[in-house]
Motif scaffolding. Structure first.
Motif, short mmCIF file in Angstrom:
data_model
loop_
_atom_site.label_atom_id
_atom_site.label_comp_id
_atom_site.label_asym_id
_atom_site.label_seq_id
_atom_site.Cartn_x
_atom_site.Cartn_y
_atom_site.Cartn_z
N LEU A 191 0.83 -1.20 0.00
CA LEU A 191 0.00 0.00 0.00
C LEU A 191 0.87 1.25 0.00
O LEU A 191 0.58 2.23 -0.71
N SER A 194 2.97 1.56 -3.40
CA SER A 194 2.13 1.81 -4.58
C SER A 194 1.49 3.19 -4.54
O SER A 194 0.78 3.57 -5.48
N HIS A 196 -0.82 4.24 -2.39
CA HIS A 196 -2.21 4.25 -1.94
C HIS A 196 -2.37 5.38 -0.92
O HIS A 196 -1.52 5.56 -0.03
N GLU A 198 -2.59 7.68 2.02
CA GLU A 198 -2.26 7.32 3.40
C GLU A 198 -3.50 7.28 4.29
O GLU A 198 -3.62 6.40 5.16
N LYS A 200 -6.38 6.40 3.56
CA LYS A 200 -7.25 5.25 3.26
C LYS A 200 -6.62 3.90 3.64
O LYS A 200 -7.28 2.87 3.55
N ARG A 201 -5.36 3.93 4.04
CA ARG A 201 -4.67 2.67 4.32
C ARG A 201 -5.26 1.91 5.50
O ARG A 201 -5.40 0.67 5.43
N ALA A 204 -8.25 0.08 4.25
CA ALA A 204 -7.85 -1.01 3.36
C ALA A 204 -7.32 -2.20 4.16
O ALA A 204 -7.60 -3.36 3.83
#
Length: 249
Positions: A191, A194, A196, A198, A200-201, A204
């Motif tokens: 994550l 890539s 993604h 931060e 939203k990690r 996820a």
């Protein structure tokens, strides 16, 4: 107690062999035939019977419908219909699963009676049996062919007839928590690498934990997943390095 299986006036020898094979698959051996066609050793009945050609099929008994009614608890197999409580020829009926449960509670000589390929059992025959059993299917096309109907029914009765079903030797032990946590750490690295977002990690990670938690993966499965995610992470990091190098030139 293992039920017997009867076929009334079968037209196709191949169907007799198919049902004999299904009986062999699910631990049954008492086959009754009412007015059968000629069964030849080199014909379709023996060809479709596979290993049942050695015992179930050659040992069949030719009987009359009257003999079945007089000597057995009879279960007539039929397709579902739109009949209701106002008519009792084909209603009420049990499903094969319900039939298995009820037969498990009693000790009685039972015979499952399958009808003709074209039109099954007649209403007069069904009126003489003790109970009716049907396989739930699509209302648009509820009729199964003879071999299919017998195979589905005998499968549902297997707990009555097979002492120990053969199951594939599959690893079922859940991976230990250290292996699973290692996978989460690798996924978290992906994550980050890539890009993604931060914020939203955490969401996820909760999602992936829920997915893995429901799946109860084996050690081999979680190791394979972790390897795939690690490889993706490595590819992502290598791509970032190449982009940084190009930008520095």
């Amino acid at each position: 107690m293992k039920p017997a299986v009867a076929i009334v006036e079968p037209e196709t020898p191949g169907n007799i062999g198919t049902i004999a094979r299904a009986m062999k698959n699910f631990g049954m051996d008492d086959l009754k035939l009412v007015n059968p066609p000629e069964i030849e050793r080199d014909g379709d009945a023996y060809g479709f019977a596979a290993q049942a050609r050695n015992d179930v099929l050659p040992n069949y008994d030719e009987v009359s419908f009257d003999e079945l009614v007089e000597n057995y608890h009879t279960v007539g197999m039929t397709a579902t219909t739109n009949e209701d409580a106002s008519r009792h020829v084909r209603f009420p009926f049990t499903t094969p699963r319900q039939l298995a449960d009820s037969l498990a509670e009693v000790e009685t000589e039972t015979v499952l009676i399958f009808g003709r390929e074209a039109n099954g059992l007649t209403n007069d025959e069904l009126a003489r049996v003790d109970e009716v059993c049907s396989i739930p299917a699509s209302a648009e096309y509820p009729a199964l062919n003879l071999g299919q109907a017998a195979t589905v029914t005998l499968y549902e009765l297997r707990d009555l007839t097979v002492e120990e079903c053969q199951l594939p030797d599959v690893e079922r032990e859940r991976a230990n928590e250290a292996e699973i946590e290692g996978f989460y750490e690798t996924f978290a690295d992906l994550l980050e690498s890539s890009g993604h977002p931060e914020e939203k990690r955490p969401k996820a990670m909760r999602m992936i934990r829920r997915i893995i938690g429901r799946a109860h993966p084996t050690g081999r499965e979680i190791t394979t997943l972790r390897g795939i995610v690690r490889r993706a992470n490595q590819r992502t990091e290598a791509s970032d390095v190449r982009r940084t190098t190009c930008n520095d030139r």
